[in-house]
Design a protein around this motif. Structure first.
Motif, PDB file in Angstrom:
ATOM      1  N   MET A 137      56.467  33.326  12.444  1.00 11.05           N
ATOM      2  CA  MET A 137      56.191  34.357  13.449  1.00 11.05           C
ATOM      3  C   MET A 137      54.695  34.654  13.461  1.00 11.05           C
ATOM      4  O   MET A 137      54.117  35.052  12.460  1.00 11.05           O
ATOM      5  CB  MET A 137      56.976  35.629  13.109  1.00 11.05           C
ATOM      6  CG  MET A 137      56.714  36.774  14.073  1.00 11.05           C
ATOM      7  SD  MET A 137      57.650  38.256  13.650  1.00 11.05           S
ATOM      8  CE  MET A 137      59.292  37.737  14.038  1.00 11.05           C
TER       9      MET A 137
ATOM     10  N   ILE B  89      52.131  36.992  14.200  1.00 10.37           N
ATOM     11  CA  ILE B  89      51.999  38.419  14.485  1.00 10.37           C
ATOM     12  C   ILE B  89      50.539  38.838  14.346  1.00 10.37           C
ATOM     13  O   ILE B  89      49.867  38.491  13.386  1.00 10.37           O
ATOM     14  CB  ILE B  89      52.854  39.255  13.530  1.00 10.37           C
ATOM     15  CG1 ILE B  89      54.328  38.862  13.705  1.00 10.37           C
ATOM     16  CG2 ILE B  89      52.679  40.730  13.768  1.00 10.37           C
ATOM     17  CD1 ILE B  89      55.241  39.521  12.732  1.00 10.37           C
TER      18      ILE B  89
ATOM     19  N   ILE C  39      53.749  41.320  19.165  1.00 12.75           N
ATOM     20  CA  ILE C  39      54.502  40.086  19.166  1.00 12.75           C
ATOM     21  C   ILE C  39      54.899  39.751  20.594  1.00 12.75           C
ATOM     22  O   ILE C  39      54.825  40.593  21.485  1.00 12.75           O
ATOM     23  CB  ILE C  39      55.767  40.178  18.288  1.00 12.75           C
ATOM     24  CG1 ILE C  39      56.735  41.234  18.842  1.00 12.75           C
ATOM     25  CG2 ILE C  39      55.413  40.491  16.851  1.00 12.75           C
ATOM     26  CD1 ILE C  39      58.057  41.255  18.116  1.00 12.75           C
TER      27      ILE C  39
ATOM     28  N   TRP D 294      54.349  45.397  22.633  1.00 13.37           N
ATOM     29  CA  TRP D 294      54.777  44.007  22.560  1.00 13.37           C
ATOM     30  C   TRP D 294      54.701  43.343  23.923  1.00 13.37           C
ATOM     31  O   TRP D 294      54.900  43.975  24.953  1.00 13.37           O
ATOM     32  CB  TRP D 294      56.210  43.912  22.031  1.00 13.37           C
ATOM     33  CG  TRP D 294      56.392  44.543  20.683  1.00 13.37           C
ATOM     34  CD1 TRP D 294      55.432  44.762  19.734  1.00 13.37           C
ATOM     35  CD2 TRP D 294      57.613  45.061  20.143  1.00 13.37           C
ATOM     36  NE1 TRP D 294      55.977  45.369  18.633  1.00 13.37           N
ATOM     37  CE2 TRP D 294      57.314  45.569  18.853  1.00 13.37           C
ATOM     38  CE3 TRP D 294      58.919  45.137  20.612  1.00 13.37           C
ATOM     39  CZ2 TRP D 294      58.273  46.152  18.034  1.00 13.37           C
ATOM     40  CZ3 TRP D 294      59.888  45.712  19.800  1.00 13.37           C
ATOM     41  CH2 TRP D 294      59.559  46.209  18.528  1.00 13.37           C
TER      42      TRP D 294
ATOM     43  N   ASP E 196      57.672  34.791  19.547  1.00 13.36           N
ATOM     44  CA  ASP E 196      57.825  35.181  18.150  1.00 13.36           C
ATOM     45  C   ASP E 196      59.227  35.669  17.837  1.00 13.36           C
ATOM     46  O   ASP E 196      59.615  35.725  16.665  1.00 13.36           O
ATOM     47  CB  ASP E 196      56.832  36.297  17.812  1.00 13.36           C
ATOM     48  CG  ASP E 196      55.399  35.881  18.071  1.00 13.36           C
ATOM     49  OD1 ASP E 196      55.001  34.814  17.573  1.00 13.36           O
ATOM     50  OD2 ASP E 196      54.680  36.610  18.785  1.00 13.36           O
ATOM     51  N   LEU E 197      59.984  36.044  18.872  1.00 16.41           N
ATOM     52  CA  LEU E 197      61.322  36.587  18.662  1.00 16.41           C
ATOM     53  C   LEU E 197      62.099  36.489  19.968  1.00 16.41           C
ATOM     54  O   LEU E 197      61.512  36.569  21.052  1.00 16.41           O
ATOM     55  CB  LEU E 197      61.242  38.048  18.195  1.00 16.41           C
ATOM     56  CG  LEU E 197      62.547  38.737  17.814  1.00 16.41           C
ATOM     57  CD1 LEU E 197      62.349  39.596  16.570  1.00 16.41           C
ATOM     58  CD2 LEU E 197      63.066  39.608  18.956  1.00 16.41           C
TER      59      LEU E 197
ATOM     60  N   TYR F  19      61.914  45.644  14.228  1.00 13.30           N
ATOM     61  CA  TYR F  19      60.982  45.956  13.145  1.00 13.30           C
ATOM     62  C   TYR F  19      61.533  45.493  11.798  1.00 13.30           C
ATOM     63  O   TYR F  19      60.792  44.960  10.962  1.00 13.30           O
ATOM     64  CB  TYR F  19      60.686  47.456  13.116  1.00 13.30           C
ATOM     65  CG  TYR F  19      59.559  47.874  14.026  1.00 13.30           C
ATOM     66  CD1 TYR F  19      58.263  47.399  13.821  1.00 13.30           C
ATOM     67  CD2 TYR F  19      59.774  48.738  15.096  1.00 13.30           C
ATOM     68  CE1 TYR F  19      57.218  47.769  14.652  1.00 13.30           C
ATOM     69  CE2 TYR F  19      58.738  49.119  15.933  1.00 13.30           C
ATOM     70  CZ  TYR F  19      57.472  48.636  15.703  1.00 13.30           C
ATOM     71  OH  TYR F  19      56.425  49.012  16.525  1.00 13.30           O
TER      72      TYR F  19
ATOM     73  N   MET G 128      61.126  41.778  11.660  1.00 14.86           N
ATOM     74  CA  MET G 128      59.719  41.402  11.474  1.00 14.86           C
ATOM     75  C   MET G 128      59.305  41.566  10.020  1.00 14.86           C
ATOM     76  O   MET G 128      58.538  40.767   9.497  1.00 14.86           O
ATOM     77  CB  MET G 128      58.824  42.240  12.385  1.00 14.86           C
ATOM     78  CG  MET G 128      58.904  41.837  13.848  1.00 14.86           C
ATOM     79  SD  MET G 128      57.579  42.562  14.833  1.00 14.86           S
ATOM     80  CE  MET G 128      57.888  44.302  14.590  1.00 14.86           C
ATOM     81  N   ARG G 129      59.805  42.620   9.371  1.00 19.67           N
ATOM     82  CA  ARG G 129      59.467  42.811   7.954  1.00 19.67           C
ATOM     83  C   ARG G 129      60.000  41.656   7.113  1.00 19.67           C
ATOM     84  O   ARG G 129      59.377  41.265   6.135  1.00 19.67           O
ATOM     85  CB  ARG G 129      60.033  44.138   7.457  1.00 19.67           C
ATOM     86  CG  ARG G 129      59.273  45.356   7.958  1.00 19.67           C
ATOM     87  CD  ARG G 129      59.667  46.607   7.194  1.00 19.67           C
ATOM     88  NE  ARG G 129      61.039  47.005   7.470  1.00 19.67           N
ATOM     89  CZ  ARG G 129      61.386  47.833   8.449  1.00 19.67           C
ATOM     90  NH1 ARG G 129      60.464  48.326   9.257  1.00 19.67           N
ATOM     91  NH2 ARG G 129      62.655  48.158   8.624  1.00 19.67           N
TER      92      ARG G 129
ATOM     93  N   MET H 148      57.463  38.672   7.911  1.00 18.89           N
ATOM     94  CA  MET H 148      56.050  38.808   7.552  1.00 18.89           C
ATOM     95  C   MET H 148      55.842  38.581   6.069  1.00 18.89           C
ATOM     96  O   MET H 148      56.727  38.847   5.257  1.00 18.89           O
ATOM     97  CB  MET H 148      55.540  40.200   7.934  1.00 18.89           C
ATOM     98  CG  MET H 148      55.430  40.443   9.419  1.00 18.89           C
ATOM     99  SD  MET H 148      54.931  42.143   9.795  1.00 18.89           S
ATOM    100  CE  MET H 148      53.275  42.137   9.090  1.00 18.89           C
TER     101      MET H 148
END
Length: 249
Positions: free
Chosen positions: A1, A3, A12, A36, A57-58, A123, A126-127, A130
């Protein structure tokens, strides 16, 4: 991803695949409010085409689409990418959701839903994707079974017999959580909270689906696992210890 961190938040690019215009408009409004970037379509064939040339990215993916069902869109995208996918479904049966997760989705949300919940789930996802910061881990990789399985902490990937396994963000999080404490038994509730970032819901079959997908990628024989072991009535454990040369003192 890929970011980009900025002062106002995390930027993103999200591909929204949803055939209901009103739902698309609501999601776009909330996502733009988070800073975003979005692209959208309501057609399954167009979604696959857009992803071919797009840099996303998503993906937020509805299951009931024009042209091509969401399950098939997910399968085609998974053949070439481990991009995080959140499925949306109006089908209340959990079996439909489990089927979607078995195809490689990272998470799912049942309609009707609140847009704020979708944002929160993104979120959380994403955590998972990342790089971890200040987590006390100094190793770049941990090896198991004489180096046959290598868990790469920085790259968030696993290497099996020298080949990349293409783990999704959720699969890697599941592997890293369990392999950090070998032989510890995790309940499905524990894994749901530690891996997905929210409290356990349902009967645990969502975690079972992620375990099934992970086994397909890291086990020499998924039907006879040596790493992710089922503990009947309790949950799962990671059975291998780190190679001696890679253990912490």
């Amino acid at each position: 991803m890929k970011i980009v961190e900025r002062q106002e938040g995390i930027i993103i690019r999200i591909l929204i695949i949803e055939d209901e215009p009103k739902i698309r408009e609501v999601l776009i409004a909330y996502f733009v409010n988070e800073g975003w970037e979005t692209e959208h379509t309501g057609n399954g064939h167009e979604a696959v085409s857009k992803f071919d040339y797009g840099q996303h990215d998503l993906i937020v993916l509805d299951l009931m689409l024009e042209g091509l069902p969401g399950e098939e869109v997910c399968r085609l995208i998974r053949e070439k990418s481990n991009v995080p996918i959140i499925m949306l479904t109006s089908r209340a049966r959990e079996s439909d959701t489990i089927n979607g997760l078995n195809l490689g989705a990272d998470d799912y949300i049942v309609k009707p839903f609140r847009a704020k919940e979708v944002v929160a789930r993104i979120y959380a996802l994403m955590r998972r994707a990342m790089p971890d910061k200040h987590n006390g881990q100094h190793e770049e990789a941990i090896k198991f079974n004489r180096g046959q399985l290598v868990v790469q902490l920085e790259e968030k990937e696993a290497i099996l017999n020298g080949h990349r396994t293409g783990l999704t963000a959720t699969e890697f999080k599941l592997l890293s959580v369990m392999s950090a404490t070998p032989n510890k038994v995790f309940s499905r509730m524990d894994l749901s909270y530690k891996v997905q970032g929210y409290r356990y819901q349902g009967d645990g079959r969502a975690i079972d689906a992620h375990v099934k997908n992970l086994r397909k990628k890291i086990e020499p024989d998924p039907n006879h696992p040596i790493y992710i072991i089922t503990v009947v009535g309790l949950g799962y454990k990671f059975a291998a210890m780190p190679d001696e040369t890679d253990r912490k003192e």
